[in-house]
Design a protein around this motif. Sequence first.
Motif, PDB file in Angstrom:
ATOM      1  N   ARG A 236       0.828  -1.209   0.000  1.00 48.54           N
ATOM      2  CA  ARG A 236       0.000   0.000   0.000  1.00 48.54           C
ATOM      3  C   ARG A 236       0.860   1.257   0.000  1.00 48.54           C
ATOM      4  O   ARG A 236       0.539   2.246  -0.676  1.00 48.54           O
ATOM      5  CB  ARG A 236      -0.931  -0.009   1.218  1.00 48.54           C
ATOM      6  CG  ARG A 236      -1.894   1.164   1.264  1.00 48.54           C
ATOM      7  CD  ARG A 236      -2.845   1.068   2.448  1.00 48.54           C
ATOM      8  NE  ARG A 236      -3.786   2.172   2.448  1.00 48.54           N
ATOM      9  CZ  ARG A 236      -3.537   3.377   2.958  1.00 48.54           C
ATOM     10  NH1 ARG A 236      -2.367   3.607   3.546  1.00 48.54           N
ATOM     11  NH2 ARG A 236      -4.440   4.339   2.898  1.00 48.54           N
TER      12      ARG A 236
ATOM     13  N   LEU B 238      -5.756  -6.519  -1.719  1.00 45.29           N
ATOM     14  CA  LEU B 238      -6.438  -5.507  -0.918  1.00 45.29           C
ATOM     15  C   LEU B 238      -5.576  -4.275  -0.652  1.00 45.29           C
ATOM     16  O   LEU B 238      -6.064  -3.314  -0.052  1.00 45.29           O
ATOM     17  CB  LEU B 238      -6.876  -6.121   0.415  1.00 45.29           C
ATOM     18  CG  LEU B 238      -7.898  -7.257   0.327  1.00 45.29           C
ATOM     19  CD1 LEU B 238      -8.164  -7.832   1.713  1.00 45.29           C
ATOM     20  CD2 LEU B 238      -9.195  -6.777  -0.293  1.00 45.29           C
TER      21      LEU B 238
ATOM     22  N   GLY C 210      -9.083  -1.600   2.426  1.00 46.21           N
ATOM     23  CA  GLY C 210      -8.532  -2.940   2.278  1.00 46.21           C
ATOM     24  C   GLY C 210      -7.964  -3.493   3.574  1.00 46.21           C
ATOM     25  O   GLY C 210      -8.019  -4.709   3.812  1.00 46.21           O
TER      26      GLY C 210
ATOM     27  N   SER D 253      -9.347  -6.984   5.089  1.00 40.39           N
ATOM     28  CA  SER D 253      -8.436  -8.115   5.269  1.00 40.39           C
ATOM     29  C   SER D 253      -8.556  -8.716   6.663  1.00 40.39           C
ATOM     30  O   SER D 253      -8.588  -9.945   6.827  1.00 40.39           O
ATOM     31  CB  SER D 253      -6.992  -7.661   5.017  1.00 40.39           C
ATOM     32  OG  SER D 253      -6.577  -6.719   5.995  1.00 40.39           O
TER      33      SER D 253
ATOM     34  N   GLN E 221      -9.929  -3.757  -9.865  1.00 40.91           N
ATOM     35  CA  GLN E 221      -9.943  -3.594  -8.419  1.00 40.91           C
ATOM     36  C   GLN E 221     -10.659  -4.793  -7.797  1.00 40.91           C
ATOM     37  O   GLN E 221     -11.725  -5.202  -8.264  1.00 40.91           O
ATOM     38  CB  GLN E 221     -10.650  -2.306  -8.010  1.00 40.91           C
ATOM     39  CG  GLN E 221      -9.852  -1.042  -8.283  1.00 40.91           C
ATOM     40  CD  GLN E 221      -8.644  -0.926  -7.380  1.00 40.91           C
ATOM     41  OE1 GLN E 221      -8.710  -1.232  -6.209  1.00 40.91           O
ATOM     42  NE2 GLN E 221      -7.542  -0.465  -7.952  1.00 40.91           N
TER      43      GLN E 221
ATOM     44  N   GLU F 159     -15.080  -0.011  -2.501  1.00 40.75           N
ATOM     45  CA  GLU F 159     -14.361   1.260  -2.477  1.00 40.75           C
ATOM     46  C   GLU F 159     -15.282   2.401  -2.903  1.00 40.75           C
ATOM     47  O   GLU F 159     -15.280   3.475  -2.294  1.00 40.75           O
ATOM     48  CB  GLU F 159     -13.148   1.193  -3.408  1.00 40.75           C
ATOM     49  CG  GLU F 159     -12.028   0.286  -2.923  1.00 40.75           C
ATOM     50  CD  GLU F 159     -11.170   0.920  -1.848  1.00 40.75           C
ATOM     51  OE1 GLU F 159     -11.506   2.042  -1.407  1.00 40.75           O
ATOM     52  OE2 GLU F 159     -10.188   0.291  -1.437  1.00 40.75           O
TER      53      GLU F 159
END
Length: 396
Positions: A63, A284, A296, A300, A354, A360
């Motif tokens: 990320r 994610l 995400g 998770s 995605q 999202e």
Amino acid sequence: MIGVFALAASLLTLDKMLRLFDFVAVEGGPVGVVFKMLGALIPEYASLAIPLGLLLGVLLAFRKLATSSELDTMRAVGLSYNRLLRMPYIITLALLAVNVALVFYIQPISRYYYEQMEYDLRSGALGASIKVGEFTTLADRMALRIEESEDDGRKLIGIFARVSNTRGQVLSISAREGAFLATRDNPDTIILRLTEGTIIQDTGSNTPRVLSFSRHDLPIDLPAIEAFRARGDATREYILPELLRIGWNRESPATARDASLASFNFRLVEIVMMLLMPLLAVALAIPPKRSTSALGVFVSIVMVVAYHKVNQYGEDVAALGRVDPVLALWVPFMLFAALILWMYYRVAYVPGGQAIGALETMFARISKLVGKLFKRRTPRAHRAGAEPAAQAAAAE
């Protein structure tokens, strides 16, 4: 990853710590035994905290690369997600080996050690103190009550004891102070040394005998403590060879065989699940373009914990013999694996794909609505005074 593991293990032990403190306080045991019991539970909690730490460690790393646009540069020069996952999978294999040792060998033994400490605490083998303000029966012939206790039980104040013997004689003893003393000759007997008290001896006659003393030693026979059971009373206390020996032995009872196979498959599924954690983390970790959403991370954690609870339910049902362990545990694993592979495929091979795009979008809309509700509004009077100034500035 190590930080997430430590945080997850701490959160898992917090609730248990409160219950253990309450249990030890009720049983009158030493406070230090709480931390020993928590230490015995760490391998059990680590079997869930290690996959969770691995997942969040890889997820937060990818990320950060995605939000800083470094991931786009790596992809532009030809580095695929499969190539980027090479090092995370090396770490995964190392943690997989650690989890195998925990789940199949260390965790069953530590669980048995925990049960043994709990038994010793209930039976008084850990030096449980006599409860203040309550009558305590010792060796089935003595009742003891203490008003106050100081210096961690070394000084007792306001003592009353009632002792009977095999001849029917009863001693009623009261003393101002007292203390327990150990004897070297006989470890099964302790001495209760009393100070400044009175003894009333009831011999069965009309007039009891009364005796005042400045110091009196009262021997107390400790109750015999039965030896704790052998390891293996519960299926989770079996190590890997014992599980296989019972589960694959046709001569074993059906209930024991079902419980053993259920426990074996549950542990195996929890271990194999770790191989999917890097793929789930990448799926994610990548937010939509020009977005810093952390949805995400939340998804998770929910997925891993929910899957773990599903496995626990499957183990319980399979242990009762209602469902085959392969169906109860491996079918949810295949569904979970198929979902993760699809999510990874969407991110790695579909341009602009995605894994949780719909979530999202929904999360972004909800965030905007919430932001509008709490957005600071400009007072009406201030806006009215600002409009003429703005018109004059525009005219100039």
